[in-house]
Design an enzyme around this catalytic site. Structure first.
Site, PDB file in Angstrom:
ATOM      1  N   GLY A 340       0.817  -1.222   0.000  1.00 21.36           N
ATOM      2  CA  GLY A 340       0.000   0.000   0.000  1.00 21.36           C
ATOM      3  C   GLY A 340       0.843   1.262   0.000  1.00 21.36           C
ATOM      4  CD  GLU A 363      16.140  10.505 -27.204  1.00 19.93           C
ATOM      5  OE1 GLU A 363      17.162   9.893 -27.574  1.00 19.93           O
ATOM      6  OE2 GLU A 363      16.148  11.401 -26.346  1.00 19.93           O
TER       7      GLU A 363
END
Length: 382
Positions: A340, A363
């Site tokens: 969590g 890229e």
């Protein structure tokens, strides 16, 4: 291949690590939340020589090798991938291309301030209808004798709003297709050059990404890079080197996520023992560490071969393809290890997971890297 880093390389690595911890870490969550560009931090990166690392000192650079560049980007990206991509674009896509292909006058006027970090640059290739297919340029540059008239739109441009100088790829002669494409150096503030709104992105939110709009922009002929029709080859050559920068950024994201996960696993307890003692977690860390080391070796090999003057299209593509996948896989596992806590901003790994995704896209997407690699395999097998 010698895997032992030199004393100078180790010093550069440590300098980048110290800078990342002291200058980048304190405000990284705030910059991500507010999409805030790291102006002060980038300025300090320039002062440290990180914005033109491989450029000859006579042009304002640090004159370092490519391994040093990989080391520095990895350390920066461990903490702030947004700062790392600003550094990567300025080094790999802007400074490297200018130093290799520009004439002396262009280098003194544009490369010097870029390599020293006085200003930053941007590389404008992508368009709304020309992403992976870079030959389909719709931006035009009409030859008017002593100047060109530039019209069109570029998008997804990193450093788009903060750059001072832009390398712009445009079509001059459509009949010649990719052989009719040129590359130009364009300055911010020129009449007809406008910058679109900042993109609201999933990750690397501290870097600024914009569209660029050109309406009858007058570009002096002396701002063309190379001979007429050289633009496409220029762009491809620059991107080959740029992939080392993005691979190193991805490597940094992965190693940063791994280091946080290792520390967390050593202190978090479940079932009366630290979770690192549970095989389910220990095996995750083992996989992460192994993949990261493999990615690092690919980055190092690409860097060494670049400095040796070899064709790095295949190894560069391999480094980017693999490192970006490792960044994605490792950051996802880092969130899982944190449970969590991994889902909240305070623990950093959720940002790393968001930042990792773009390394598989910009890229050259992972699919494009596979095309490059497979074509090289076919070519070399004949």
């Amino acid at each position: 291949m010698n895997f032992n880093l030199s004393e100078e390389q180790l010093m550069i690595q440590q300098a980048a690590r110290d800078f990342a911890q002291t200058e980048l870490l304190p405000g990284v969550i705030e910059r991500d939340n507010q999409q805030k560009f790291p102006h002060e931090q980038v300025k300090k990166m320039g002062e440290l020589g990180f914005m033109g690392m491989m450029v000859d000192p006579k042009y304002g650079g640090a004159g370092m090798d490519s391994i040093s560049y990989v080391l520095a980007i990895e350390e920066i990206a461990k903490i702030d991938a947004s700062a790392a991509v600003v550094m990567s674009v300025n080094n790999s896509l802007v400074c490297a291309g200018l130093e290799k292909f520009c004439n002396e006058e262009q280098k003194m006027k544009y490369l010097k301030p870029l390599a020293s970090g006085e200003v930053i640059g941007a590389f404008a290739l992508s368009e709304p209808e020309a992403g992976s297919d870079a030959t389909s340029q719709q931006t035009t540059a009409v030859d008017k004798g002593d100047h060109y008239i530039l019209n069109g739109t570029k998008n997804w441009i990193t450093n788009g709003g903060t750059a001072t100088y832009y390398i712009v790829i445009a079509q001059t002669d459509p009949e010649k297709k990719h052989k009719g494409i040129n590359a130009f150096i364009v300055e911010k503030g020129w009449e007809g050059f406008a910058i679109g709104p900042k993109e609201d992105k999933l990750g690397i939110r501290g870097s600024d990404t914009h569209s660029l709009l050109f309406t009858d922009v007058k570009v002096p002929k002396e701002n063309r890079i190379g001979e007429d029709g050289f633009g496409f080859n220029f762009a491809m050559a620059v991107l080959n080197g740029g992939r080392i920068g993005i691979a190193s950024q991805a490597l940094g994201i992965a190693s940063g996520a791994y280091e946080l996960s290792l520390k967390y696993a050593q202190v978090r307890k479940a079932f009366k023992t630290e979770i690192i003692n549970h095989q389910a977690i220990a095996f995750k860390l083992a996989d992460m560490a192994t993949s990261i080391m493999a990615a690092r070796m690919l980055c190092y090999k690409a860097a060494v071969e670049k400095d040796e003057g070899k064709d790095i299209s295949e190894i560069g593509a391999m480094a980017k393809l693999y490192s970006s996948q490792v960044a994605m896989d490792t950051s996802i596992e880092a969130v899982q290890i944190h449970g969590g806590y991994g889902y909240v901003k305070e623990y950093h790994v959720e940002r790393m997971m968001r930042d990792a995704k773009i390394t598989q896209i910009y890229e050259g997407t992972s699919e494009i890297q596979k095309i490059v690699i497979s074509r090289s395999i076919v070519k070399n097998s004949k």
